[in-house]
Design an enzyme around this catalytic site. Structure first.
Site, PDB file in Angstrom:
ATOM      1  N   GLY A   1      13.644  40.424   3.259  1.00 58.58           N
ATOM      2  CA  GLY A   1      12.670  40.607   4.444  1.00 58.58           C
ATOM      3  C   GLY A   1      12.118  42.303   4.344  1.00 58.58           C
ATOM      4  N   LEU A   2      10.929  41.974   3.705  1.00 54.60           N
ATOM      5  CA  LEU A   2      10.440  43.354   3.527  1.00 54.60           C
ATOM      6  C   LEU A   2       9.282  43.679   4.760  1.00 54.60           C
ATOM      7  CD1 LEU A   2       9.816  43.568  -0.423  1.00 54.60           C
ATOM      8  CD2 LEU A   2      11.084  45.133   1.079  1.00 54.60           C
TER       9      LEU A   2
ATOM     10  N   MET B   1      11.403  47.348   8.899  1.00 55.41           N
ATOM     11  CA  MET B   1      12.511  48.055   8.795  1.00 55.41           C
ATOM     12  C   MET B   1      13.431  47.918   7.271  1.00 55.41           C
ATOM     13  SD  MET B   1      13.837  49.327  11.892  1.00 55.41           S
ATOM     14  CE  MET B   1      15.599  49.132  11.850  1.00 55.41           C
TER      15      MET B   1
ATOM     16  N   THR C   1       7.294  35.728   1.700  1.00 61.31           N
ATOM     17  CA  THR C   1       5.820  35.737   1.331  1.00 61.31           C
ATOM     18  C   THR C   1       6.006  36.751  -0.029  1.00 61.31           C
ATOM     19  OG1 THR C   1       5.047  35.770   3.425  1.00 61.31           O
ATOM     20  CG2 THR C   1       3.589  36.110   2.089  1.00 61.31           C
TER      21      THR C   1
ATOM     22  N   SER D   1      20.139  50.735  14.051  1.00 65.23           N
ATOM     23  CA  SER D   1      19.356  51.352  15.078  1.00 65.23           C
ATOM     24  C   SER D   1      18.646  52.533  14.541  1.00 65.23           C
ATOM     25  CB  SER D   1      20.280  51.462  16.198  1.00 65.23           C
ATOM     26  OG  SER D   1      19.499  52.395  17.342  1.00 65.23           O
ATOM     27  N   GLY D   2      17.640  52.900  15.280  1.00 66.50           N
ATOM     28  CA  GLY D   2      16.834  53.886  14.800  1.00 66.50           C
ATOM     29  C   GLY D   2      15.383  53.846  14.557  1.00 66.50           C
TER      30      GLY D   2
ATOM     31  N   LYS E   1      26.063  46.691  18.914  1.00 66.41           N
ATOM     32  CA  LYS E   1      24.757  46.847  18.799  1.00 66.41           C
ATOM     33  C   LYS E   1      23.820  46.299  20.077  1.00 66.41           C
ATOM     34  CE  LYS E   1      20.672  48.203  16.998  1.00 66.41           C
ATOM     35  NZ  LYS E   1      19.446  47.544  17.994  1.00 66.41           N
TER      36      LYS E   1
ATOM     37  N   HIS F   1      24.515  48.650  22.659  1.00 64.00           N
ATOM     38  CA  HIS F   1      23.634  49.885  22.315  1.00 64.00           C
ATOM     39  C   HIS F   1      22.121  49.495  23.020  1.00 64.00           C
ATOM     40  CE1 HIS F   1      20.266  51.511  20.148  1.00 64.00           C
ATOM     41  NE2 HIS F   1      20.827  52.558  19.937  1.00 64.00           N
ATOM     42  N   ASN F   2      21.665  48.643  22.691  1.00 61.45           N
ATOM     43  CA  ASN F   2      20.332  48.235  23.263  1.00 61.45           C
ATOM     44  C   ASN F   2      20.229  47.943  24.726  1.00 61.45           C
ATOM     45  OD1 ASN F   2      19.732  47.877  20.672  1.00 61.45           O
ATOM     46  ND2 ASN F   2      18.335  46.100  20.758  1.00 61.45           N
TER      47      ASN F   2
ATOM     48  N   GLU G   1      20.079  51.242  25.972  1.00 59.21           N
ATOM     49  CA  GLU G   1      18.610  51.722  25.657  1.00 59.21           C
ATOM     50  C   GLU G   1      17.754  51.477  27.030  1.00 59.21           C
ATOM     51  OE1 GLU G   1      17.182  50.659  21.669  1.00 59.21           O
ATOM     52  OE2 GLU G   1      15.605  49.779  22.790  1.00 59.21           O
TER      53      GLU G   1
ATOM     54  N   ARG H   1      12.054  45.140  34.341  1.00 58.00           N
ATOM     55  CA  ARG H   1      11.099  44.533  33.322  1.00 58.00           C
ATOM     56  C   ARG H   1      10.583  43.196  33.662  1.00 58.00           C
ATOM     57  NH1 ARG H   1      12.657  46.274  26.907  1.00 58.00           N
ATOM     58  NH2 ARG H   1      13.687  48.383  27.195  1.00 58.00           N
TER      59      ARG H   1
ATOM     60  N   SER I   1      41.249  24.113  49.085  1.00 56.88           N
ATOM     61  CA  SER I   1      40.544  23.653  47.526  1.00 56.88           C
ATOM     62  C   SER I   1      41.398  24.516  46.376  1.00 56.88           C
ATOM     63  CB  SER I   1      39.033  24.760  47.781  1.00 56.88           C
ATOM     64  OG  SER I   1      38.656  24.850  46.766  1.00 56.88           O
TER      65      SER I   1
HETATM   66  C1  6PG Z   1      16.890  50.220  17.943  1.00 55.85           C
HETATM   67  C2  6PG Z   1      15.984  49.123  18.769  1.00 55.85           C
HETATM   68  C3  6PG Z   1      15.540  48.303  18.189  1.00 55.85           C
HETATM   69  C4  6PG Z   1      14.708  47.410  19.167  1.00 55.85           C
HETATM   70  C5  6PG Z   1      14.354  47.984  20.497  1.00 55.85           C
HETATM   71  C6  6PG Z   1      13.254  47.004  20.984  1.00 55.85           C
HETATM   72  O1  6PG Z   1      18.251  50.319  18.285  1.00 55.85           O
HETATM   73  O2  6PG Z   1      16.379  50.677  16.691  1.00 55.85           O
HETATM   74  O3  6PG Z   1      16.954  48.913  19.814  1.00 55.85           O
HETATM   75  O4  6PG Z   1      16.717  47.293  17.736  1.00 55.85           O
HETATM   76  O5  6PG Z   1      13.382  47.209  18.193  1.00 55.85           O
HETATM   77  O6  6PG Z   1      15.370  47.809  21.141  1.00 55.85           O
HETATM   78  O7  6PG Z   1      13.985  46.306  21.912  1.00 55.85           O
HETATM   79  P1  6PG Z   1      13.080  45.601  23.026  1.00 55.85           P
HETATM   80  O8  6PG Z   1      11.733  44.895  22.438  1.00 55.85           O
HETATM   81  O9  6PG Z   1      13.937  44.397  23.514  1.00 55.85           O
HETATM   82  O10 6PG Z   1      12.557  46.541  24.250  1.00 55.85           O
END
Ligand code: 6PG
Length: 484
Positions: free
Chosen positions: A11-12, A15, A36, A130-131, A185, A188-189, A192, A289, A479
């Site tokens: 997967g190039l 990331m 590809t 992440s990052g 993770k 984490h998101n 985020e 969102r 119940s």
């Molecule tokens: C990370 C980010 C990554 C992701 C974003 C975007 O840790 O580097 O979390 O994994 O691209 O979270 O996510 P959304 O498209 O759901 O906003």
């Protein structure tokens, strides 16, 4: 092929490319493959030219180029593609070889895949990375989980490429079995999403209530980044506020106000609903969102539904300070809720999560990195059995100190018709959490009234259930009592 590779990557995309360049820069030889295959040659002759990469044109070739135990890492789109590649890799593996999924996979899928791959005699790791692209290249935060026997084989590679905190500790450590890494993770998101939402709400208060320009807001975010809120997301928000389009106008004002999402925030909310954890701030952030995406309907509604016109007459400097406290207080709530979810998940999935280490893994490299995470690490170092972050002395005191300003911000937002769902719901959570009594007695009475769902009494031991024939018409049949 003369030299064998330490690890192979499939997967190039953005990331993948950056992560393998990071690995190579730390002295590892990396074999690369992409569906590809032209991308492989392009990479080998482009960004990878003159470096220790082995370009493979098939999965067979990729696997054959690896040292044992073979480590094949996937950085492909989460979902079916991961399952498809696992099927294609397996026939080329030998016992003890390792498949690693470094994408944003749903932890439930990772639990299933880990079991499946292990049942075939191989090892499986699902790791959060992440990052973004810069993090992947210079040092991401990595959250690996899965077959623990695989950890010694990948530890050196992972910890070498990961971000480091000030004392050199890598932002990467073993999280736990099967889907634990991807669960961490995912949370984490979710966090985020929450951090981004509260920053967005502060932006709207500054813009619509205080009438501030992007340049003025740039200064505020820049200052905040040197104080309690010191974090990557505040830092990039300051940068974004200063960025001008070609016509010299702020770029941020040119961007359509509909947010996208790839699903990790929604998964975090779903996990919280499944585990019965009040993860309100992240939930509100996901819904915010969704509401932003209903642009056409909002445009229609804005023409027909009136509300207050934001007007501010108070002390602007004070409100800005209050806003900082609102963000800080809400951020504490968000992490406290996230950790509450971790604890429920650890129980449900039999994971032995190290909560301090998780904070450390997020301390550098990842999107939610912040000074604040150092305080979370300290809280769990002080008490590894801490049941809730708000019960830690430091955070209790901070949240108490933030309250007054935070309440003024929420009141101002509500009075002026400025939506601040995450900041306000986080405050409601705090008030609920610190309430010995909540009105759920009435709720239980209602449930019992209309459906004989029974209730417990304050003057009887827990676990004894009672029913009242409220109307005189119901019978004695109750119940079944169960909690979802
Ligand atoms: C990370 C980010 C990554 C992701 C974003 C975007 O840790 O580097 O979390 O994994 O691209 O979270 O996510 P959304 O498209 O759901 O906003």
């Amino acid at each position: 092929m003369t030299k064998s590779a330490d690890i192979g990557l499939i997967g190039l995309a953005v990331m993948g490319e950056n992560l393998v360049l990071n690995m190579e820069s730390k002295g590892f030889t990396v074999a690369v493959y992409n569906r590809t295959v032209e991308k492989v040659d392009k990479f080998i002759h482009g960004r990878g030219a003159g470096k220790n990469f082995i370009g493979a044109h098939s999965i067979e070739e990729l696997v054959a180029s690896l040292e044992r135990p073979r480590k094949v890492m996937l950085l492909v789109k989460a979902g079916q593609a991961v399952d498809d590649f696992i099927e294609q890799i397996i026939p080329h593996l030998e016992p003890g070889d390792i498949i690693i999924d470094g994408g944003n996979s749903y932890f439930v899928d990772t639990i299933r895949r880990a079991k499946y791959v292990e049942s075939k005699g191989f090892l499986y790791i699902g790791t959060g990375v992440s990052g973004g692209e810069i993090g992947a290249l210079h040092g991401p935060s990595m959250m690996p989980g899965g077959s623990v026997e695989a950890w010694p084989a990948v530890k050196n590679i992972f910890q070498s490429i990961a971000a480091k905190v000030d004392d050199g500790t890598p932002c990467c450590d073993w999280v736990g079995s099967d889907g634990a890494g991807h669960f961490v993770k995912m949370v984490h998101n979710g966090i985020e999403y929450g951090d981004m939402q509260i920053i967005g709400e502060a932006y709207q208060v500054m813009r619509d209530l205080l009438g501030m320009s992007a340049d003025e807001m740039h200064e505020v975010f820049k200052k905040w980044n040197t104080e309690e809120l010191d974090s990557y997301l505040i830092e990039i928000t300051a940068d974004i506020m200063a960025y001008k389009d070609e016509d010299g106008k702020p770029m941020v004002d040119k961007i359509l106000d509909t947010a996208g999402q790839k699903g990790t925030g929604k998964w975090t909310g779903t996990a919280a609903l499944d585990l019965g954890i009040p993860l309100t701030l992240i939930g509100e952030s996901v819904f915010a969102r969704f509401l932003s995406a209903q642009k056409d309907m909002r445009v229609e509604a804005s023409k027909v539904i009136s509300g207050p016109k934001p007007t501010f007459t108070g002390d602007k400097v004070q409100l800005l300070d209050d806003l900082k406290m609102a963000l800080y207080g809400a951020k504490i709530i968000s992490y406290a809720q996230g950790y509450n979810l971790f604890m429920a998940a650890a129980k449900e999935y039999d994971w032995k999560l190290n909560y301090g280490d998780i904070a450390l893994m997020w301390r550098g490299g990842c999107i939610i990195r912040s000074a604040f995470l150092g305080d979370i690490k300290k809280a769990f170092d002080t008490n590894p059995e801490l049941p809730h972050l708000l019960l830690d002395g430091f955070f209790k005191q901070k949240v108490e100190g933030a309250q007054d300003g935070w309440r003024r911000v929420c009141a101002a937002a509500l009075i002026n018709g400025i939506p601040a769902p995450a900041l306000t719901s986080a405050l409601c959570y705090l008030d609920g959490f610190r309430s010995e009594w909540l009105p759920a007695n009435l709720l239980q009475a209602q449930r019992d009234y209309f459906g004989a769902h029974t209730y417990e009494r304050i003057d009887k031991p827990r676990g004894q259930f009672f029913h009242t024939n409220w109307t005189g018409e119901g019978g004695d049949t109750v119940s079944t009592a169960y909690n979802s």
